[in-house]
Write a protein that holds these residues in place. Structure first.
Motif, PDB file in Angstrom:
ATOM      1  N   ALA A 102      13.924  -5.016  24.849  1.00  0.00           N
ATOM      2  CA  ALA A 102      13.666  -3.635  24.424  1.00  0.00           C
ATOM      3  C   ALA A 102      14.950  -2.849  24.173  1.00  0.00           C
ATOM      4  O   ALA A 102      14.918  -1.815  23.516  1.00  0.00           O
ATOM      5  N   SER A 103      16.088  -3.335  24.698  1.00  0.00           N
ATOM      6  CA  SER A 103      17.322  -2.540  24.613  1.00  0.00           C
ATOM      7  C   SER A 103      17.796  -2.355  23.176  1.00  0.00           C
ATOM      8  O   SER A 103      18.501  -1.408  22.876  1.00  0.00           O
ATOM      9  N   THR A 104      17.416  -3.261  22.282  1.00  0.00           N
ATOM     10  CA  THR A 104      17.849  -3.138  20.895  1.00  0.00           C
ATOM     11  C   THR A 104      16.685  -2.815  19.966  1.00  0.00           C
ATOM     12  O   THR A 104      16.783  -3.003  18.754  1.00  0.00           O
ATOM     13  N   ALA A 105      15.564  -2.344  20.546  1.00  0.00           N
ATOM     14  CA  ALA A 105      14.371  -2.079  19.728  1.00  0.00           C
ATOM     15  C   ALA A 105      14.326  -0.615  19.284  1.00  0.00           C
ATOM     16  O   ALA A 105      14.758   0.282  20.004  1.00  0.00           O
ATOM     17  N   ASP A 106      13.765  -0.420  18.086  1.00  0.00           N
ATOM     18  CA  ASP A 106      13.511   0.931  17.590  1.00  0.00           C
ATOM     19  C   ASP A 106      12.114   1.383  17.944  1.00  0.00           C
ATOM     20  O   ASP A 106      11.817   2.568  17.964  1.00  0.00           O
ATOM     21  N   LEU A 107      11.247   0.398  18.151  1.00  0.00           N
ATOM     22  CA  LEU A 107       9.833   0.683  18.333  1.00  0.00           C
ATOM     23  C   LEU A 107       9.280  -0.316  19.335  1.00  0.00           C
ATOM     24  O   LEU A 107       9.736  -1.458  19.391  1.00  0.00           O
ATOM     25  N   VAL A 134      13.563   3.987  23.014  1.00  0.00           N
ATOM     26  CA  VAL A 134      12.492   3.785  22.039  1.00  0.00           C
ATOM     27  C   VAL A 134      11.724   5.095  21.898  1.00  0.00           C
ATOM     28  O   VAL A 134      11.353   5.709  22.896  1.00  0.00           O
ATOM     29  N   ARG A 135      11.501   5.532  20.665  1.00  0.00           N
ATOM     30  CA  ARG A 135      10.846   6.819  20.436  1.00  0.00           C
ATOM     31  C   ARG A 135       9.468   6.670  19.796  1.00  0.00           C
ATOM     32  O   ARG A 135       8.753   7.641  19.633  1.00  0.00           O
ATOM     33  N   ARG A 167       4.377  12.771  28.404  1.00  0.00           N
ATOM     34  CA  ARG A 167       5.246  12.932  29.589  1.00  0.00           C
ATOM     35  C   ARG A 167       6.636  12.354  29.330  1.00  0.00           C
ATOM     36  O   ARG A 167       7.642  12.853  29.828  1.00  0.00           O
ATOM     37  N   LEU A 168       6.697  11.245  28.579  1.00  0.00           N
ATOM     38  CA  LEU A 168       7.979  10.576  28.339  1.00  0.00           C
ATOM     39  C   LEU A 168       8.701  11.113  27.109  1.00  0.00           C
ATOM     40  O   LEU A 168       9.785  10.649  26.768  1.00  0.00           O
ATOM     41  N   GLY A 169       8.086  12.077  26.436  1.00  0.00           N
ATOM     42  CA  GLY A 169       8.753  12.709  25.298  1.00  0.00           C
ATOM     43  C   GLY A 169       8.871  11.816  24.074  1.00  0.00           C
ATOM     44  O   GLY A 169       9.835  11.913  23.303  1.00  0.00           O
ATOM     45  N   LEU A 170       7.904  10.894  23.882  1.00  0.00           N
ATOM     46  CA  LEU A 170       7.966   9.990  22.728  1.00  0.00           C
ATOM     47  C   LEU A 170       7.550  10.724  21.457  1.00  0.00           C
ATOM     48  O   LEU A 170       6.752  11.665  21.496  1.00  0.00           O
ATOM     49  N   ALA A 171       8.085  10.269  20.323  1.00  0.00           N
ATOM     50  CA  ALA A 171       7.844  10.981  19.070  1.00  0.00           C
ATOM     51  C   ALA A 171       6.492  10.641  18.455  1.00  0.00           C
ATOM     52  O   ALA A 171       5.779  11.520  17.993  1.00  0.00           O
ATOM     53  N   THR A 172       6.150   9.343  18.416  1.00  0.00           N
ATOM     54  CA  THR A 172       4.867   8.959  17.830  1.00  0.00           C
ATOM     55  C   THR A 172       4.187   7.904  18.687  1.00  0.00           C
ATOM     56  O   THR A 172       4.846   7.131  19.386  1.00  0.00           O
TER      57      THR A 172
END
Lengths: 425, 331
Positions: A102-107, A134-135, A167-172
């Motif tokens: 996950a460290s290099t993931a965008d999604l 990740v957003r 809660r985690l502030g994710l964009a989508t």
């Protein structure tokens, strides 16, 4: 054509590998011989039909146990987009490998067993993915065929995920009812869900915002010029160039820069992508940079634009994922690797531990295996750091055991930001 | 994407044309005049990894077989360290059953670069009684492990930089960029070091070592597109040519002093090229008319068979051949 890096995450047995295998199969990304090998392996294990999890579960022990142990990387392309896929293990014992993927993931493609709902490990993975920057989430509410495509099972996943994402502030956060086993709503529409009018998994992956990591190694929109020095190249006839990757913003000829942690300033007098001279070095490229002044610059130093230069610290306040069986406690000494610099570090306090079920930071004195928490670490030589949310490279570090050389923690500069729960939940 | 796919290439043209290290590389239209594309990012990441290994490890070595992936790797090493010398020697693990065109190319390329070539020889290991000769028509690929591990010990190497890619095989797909090996050279897929962001940890204890794979995220198609852009020279056997072949186990093996027709087999002339280059006893050719890099790129993009599936007998021995070889200390 742009590139999206995504990680398949979620709890063990919820169907991540089967979903990735299905996605690759239905988009014709598998070679004939690879498909034949998966069919043969399925037959050998008495599977009725084909077990698509074997596409990525390639290790002997994985096929024996029917679980994923370590991340498999697969590469795929549709007419509109290239994908780098990290199929991560769900088992709690292999959380460190999930964090690697996950460290290099965008999604994150979050796979949930919809009939069973979100589990603690699903929440842990979503928390780790969010902390890692990740957003965007695409959520596969899987195994819908097992409950006759009952909308209430799907709605329950939507509700829980929406709460977690806010809660985690994710964009989508897009939630899709699927059956990975039968391929419904993975690459092609299917199943019996007349109540669902949204995208398939493939459509959601193709529509997601493009890769900030792959294109820029960090969300570069508004990021500032950063180049950690990797290697000093000596030029024939004298002079030195400083080689490294542009890990934020960009450098232009004539830019005023500061070399940290020393603090000397100079001007960019030359830029090359390896061998070709250039006016501007954009983020994500390995370049060499010349300075107008003869300064003492070596590996581990950071070249930054003078405006908004990173802070130089001897104490890191950070969020860490702890990977070792032995707990992390005050007084422990590790090697800290931050960009291209390695320095001894000592844990001066362990402050909080994240309760992944309630998204609450509790007081803590130590962190156990796979815990996420906040700590302060005193470092032997000063580090030039950015908050992780501003730069995924200059804001991250790992802790290395000085005896075994094992990587025992992933660290992110700064504290986790959790939104207050909605009133009434 | 702005990659030029139609750069002409002459099979077997003199490698690199004897450019001096300072005269630059062909094919790089400067960034700024074109957008950054996926090959730029793959190149940047590979160069980054090479520099990290050189900086963090005491005695690295770059493995060069003369094949297409290692030709790309060598070019990337030049890009990472020129105008200086490479900060590590170059080594070939020679099975003794290599195509002469490949050995020729290997020697020419190294001489032109002015670098040092070490050869770890499987034949020497056989002659010294370290491993048994599998005999005529026998595969020597697995025997490379002994020669490799002997060389690691003799030279005290702590990192071997190789051209393996994750799209080649399902075990490679699981492997880290810096892959830790114990003092017996073994890979333990259950105990890999976490490898986050681009923080590669290169420290090992005496006797332990790493395999470093800067091309981890490249696909076969990326390799060919990069060869086109960089106008890299390759051994002539990568391009279509006529040669006598023997069909065995669904593969076309080149008839040679090591591979001869057995009972019920006959050698016949075919127009073929090699998709991968390794030990001649287990590397198959494919039927192809492709004589230029551009034609190979078109064939590669349309292929329904994987690179190793088409051509490597050593991967067909069991379901987990590559994993098993890596557990023994293979590349």
């Amino acid at each position: 054509m742009d590139l999206l890096r995504f990680a398949a995450v979620g709890s063990v047995d919820d169907g991540k590998s089967t979903l990735i295998g299905r996605l690759l199969h239905d988009t014709k990304q598998l070679f004939d011989d690879q498909l034949e090998a998966v069919e043969a392996a399925s037959r050998r294990r008495g599977v009725d039909g084909i077990d698509l999890s074997f596409v990525t579960d390639g290790l002997r022990a994985e096929r024996e146990q029917g679980i994923t142990i370590d991340v498999a990387y697969r590469y795929a392309a549709t007419p509109t987009r290239k994908f780098v896929i990290a199929d991560c293990p769900g088992h709690v014992q292999y959380t460190r490998n999930m964090a690697t993927g996950a460290s290099t993931a965008d999604l994150a493609l979050v796979v949930v067993d919809a009939p069973k709902g979100l589990r603690e490990q699903t929440r842990r993975h979503v928390c780790i993915a969010a902390l890692l920057g990740v957003r965007h989430l695409v959520v596969a509410a899987n195994k819908m065929d097992r409950v006759g495509w009952d909308e209430t099972a799907y709605r329950a996943v939507v509700e829980e995920m929406a709460h977690l994402a806010s809660r985690l502030g994710l964009a989508t956060c897009v939630v899709i009812p699927v059956s990975a086993l039968h391929g419904d709503n993975v690459a092609v529409r299917g199943g019996s869900a007349p109540w669902y009018g949204g995208p398939t998994v493939l459509e959601a992956l193709e529509a997601a915002p493009s890769g900030a990591w792959a294109g820029a190694h960090g969300d570069h929109r508004g990021s500032l010029a950063r180049l950690p020095v990797q290697w000093v190249l000596r030029r024939p006839g004298g002079g030195r160039s400083y080689a490294g990757m542009v890990n934020g913003g960009s450098f232009r000829l004539g830019d005023r820069v500061v070399v940290l942690p020393g603090g000397q300033t100079s001007t960019v007098s030359g830029l090359r992508t390896v061998d070709t001279p250039m006016e501007e070095a954009p983020v994500g490229l390995s370049v060499s940079l010349d300075l107008a002044d003869d300064l003492d610059v070596s590996r581990g130093d950071l070249v930054a634009g003078v405006a908004g230069a990173p802070e130089v610290v001897t104490e890191l306040t950070a969020t860490v994922c702890w990977f070792a069986a032995r707990p992390l406690a005050v007084g422990d000494q590790y090697r800290v690797k931050h960009t291209t610099r390695v320095t001894p570090g000592r844990v001066t306090s362990v402050d909080r531990r994240l309760d992944v079920n309630d998204l609450r930071l509790d007081d803590a004195r130590s962190l156990g295996e796979n815990d996420i928490g906040t700590v302060t670490i005193e470092v032997a030589s000063p580090l030039a750091v950015d908050p992780y949310r501003r730069n995924r490279i200059t804001g991250s570090f790992v802790l290395i055991d000085p005896v075994t050389n094992a990587t025992v923690a992933a660290g992110m500069v700064g504290l986790p930001e959790l939104a207050a729960p909605d009133p009434g939940t | 994407m702005t990659t030029t796919l139609d750069t002409p290439s002459t099979p077997g043209h003199p490698a690199g044309g004897g450019r001096s290290p300072l005269s630059g590389f062909p094919g790089n239209r400067p960034i700024g005049l074109r957008p950054v594309d996926h090959l730029d990012l793959l190149e940047a990441h590979a160069v980054f990894i090479l520099r990290e290994v050189a900086a963090e490890c005491e005695r690295p070595v770059l493995l060069f077989s003369g094949g297409k992936d290692s030709a790309v790797l060598l070019r990337l090493a030049e890009k990472a360290f020129r105008p200086g010398r490479l900060p590590f020697p170059v080594m070939h693990v020679d099975t003794g059953h290599n195509f002469p065109e490949v050995l020729d190319f290997r020697d020419r390329r190294i001489e032109e670069m002015g670098e040092e070539l070490l050869v770890a020889s499987v034949q020497d290991a056989i002659d010294a009684g370290r491993v048994a000769d599998p005999g005529p028509n026998g595969m020597r690929n697995r025997l490379q492990t002994t020669a490799l591990l002997d060389a690691i010990r003799a030279h005290e190497f702590d990192a071997c930089i190789g051209g393996a890619r994750r799209d080649e095989d399902k075990a490679r797909a699981k492997e880290r960029v810096l892959s830790f090996r114990d003092s017996f050279g073994q890979w333990d897929p259950k105990q890999q070091r976490p490898e986050l962001w681009q923080l590669y940890s290169g420290t090992v204890r005496p006797g332990e070592s790493l395999r470093a794979f800067p091309l981890s995220d490249w696909t076969e198609l990326d390799i060919w597109q990069y060869i086109a852009r960089e106008q890299l020279a390759l051994p002539s056997i990568y391009f279509a040519h006529r040669r006598p072949v023997i069909e065995r186990g669904g593969m076309l093996l080149a008839a040679s002093s090591w591979v001869s027709a057995g009972p019920g087999e006959t050698a016949r002339d075919e127009t073929v090229r090699f998709r991968t280059v390794g030990d001649a006893t287990c590397t198959g050719a494919i039927l192809s008319e492709a004589t230029t890099v551009a034609q190979i790129i078109r064939e590669t993009a349309a292929s329904r068979v994987s690179e190793r599936g088409a051509t490597r007998a050593d991967d067909r021995l069991s379901e987990t051949s590559m994993e098993d070889r890596k557990r023994e200390g293979y590349f």
